[in-house]
Scaffold this motif. Structure first.
Motif, PDB file in Angstrom:
ATOM      1  N   SER A 159      23.564 119.217  48.310  1.00 42.34           N
ATOM      2  CA  SER A 159      23.599 118.172  49.342  1.00 42.34           C
ATOM      3  C   SER A 159      23.859 118.778  50.717  1.00 42.34           C
ATOM      4  CB  SER A 159      24.695 117.149  49.037  1.00 42.34           C
ATOM      5  OG  SER A 159      24.422 116.460  47.861  1.00 42.34           O
ATOM      6  N   THR A 160      24.769 119.752  50.762  1.00 40.42           N
ATOM      7  CA  THR A 160      25.117 120.380  52.039  1.00 40.42           C
ATOM      8  C   THR A 160      23.948 121.158  52.615  1.00 40.42           C
ATOM      9  OG1 THR A 160      27.439 120.517  51.387  1.00 40.42           O
ATOM     10  CG2 THR A 160      26.721 121.972  53.168  1.00 40.42           C
ATOM     11  N   LYS A 215      21.293 118.925  53.973  1.00 44.86           N
ATOM     12  CA  LYS A 215      21.677 118.424  55.291  1.00 44.86           C
ATOM     13  C   LYS A 215      21.381 119.489  56.353  1.00 44.86           C
ATOM     14  CE  LYS A 215      25.632 117.152  58.162  1.00 44.86           C
ATOM     15  NZ  LYS A 215      25.109 117.927  59.280  1.00 44.86           N
ATOM     16  N   ASN A 265      17.686 119.559  57.039  1.00 44.36           N
ATOM     17  CA  ASN A 265      17.259 118.443  57.883  1.00 44.36           C
ATOM     18  C   ASN A 265      17.771 118.591  59.312  1.00 44.36           C
ATOM     19  OD1 ASN A 265      15.447 116.750  56.518  1.00 44.36           O
ATOM     20  ND2 ASN A 265      17.104 115.948  55.244  1.00 44.36           N
ATOM     21  N   ASP A 266      18.985 119.104  59.499  1.00 47.17           N
ATOM     22  CA  ASP A 266      19.497 119.382  60.846  1.00 47.17           C
ATOM     23  C   ASP A 266      18.577 120.369  61.557  1.00 47.17           C
ATOM     24  OD1 ASP A 266      21.666 117.746  60.294  1.00 47.17           O
ATOM     25  OD2 ASP A 266      23.098 119.400  60.042  1.00 47.17           O
TER      26      ASP A 266
END
Length: 167
Positions: free
Chosen positions: A24-25, A28, A31-32
């Protein structure tokens, strides 16, 4: 009772096949990275995750990168290409996409978060991986992270799959 059993089995299968905190990290962070480059983030997709996770485990089971059985880490003997793996796990309506693989060693005192950021940075430093991370025509993806410790050291094996679904 039958309803309760069904709900319990559904819950357990979601837990079994869901993203870990590491996954999940890094998703993220991925996507960042896309947003920092003016692109839209992509949606997480369970089926794409299953294909990425399968490939990560296949790589590990077949001694990637040391004595890997195929000429490229992007290939497998049975599910030869990423599209074959996506099809196997239920993604049958996609057009285009890509795959990034990383083998990231832990340096002394490096924490997991730093290793995940290093993975994105390594892909950014590779023109072919950067191109995949910055594909405009993708709308879904997933990243599998396999933490490993063996005689070689402490490392992550990471697979990113991104796709463009056909509506």
């Amino acid at each position: 009772m039958k309803k309760l059993t069904t709900i319990l089995l559904l819950f357990l299968s979601i837990l079994s096949y869901g993203q870990s905190e590491l996954e999940s990290t890094i998703f993220k962070y991925f996507n960042d990275y896309r947003v920092e480059h003016g692109l839209n983030p992509v949606k997480f997709d369970d089926k794409v995750f299953l294909a990425a996770d399968h490939h990560n485990n296949y790589l590990n089971d077949n001694d990637y990168p040391n004595n890997y059985i195929c000429p490229s880490g992007h290939l497998e003997l049975e599910l030869f290409r990423m599209s074959d793996r996506l099809n196997r796990f239920g993604v049958d309506k996609s057009r285009g996409g890509g795959e990034c693989i990383a083998y990231v060693f832990r340096t002394i005192k490096q924490n997991d978060d730093s290793m995940l950021k290093k993975t994105i940075s390594n892909w950014d430093g590779s023109p072919s991986h950067k191109e995949i991370m910055l594909l405009v025509n993708i709308d879904a993806g997933a990243i599998s992270v396999l933490p490993l410790v063996d005689s070689v050291g402490d490392y992550f094996l990471v697979t990113l799959n991104v796709v463009n679904f056909i509506d």
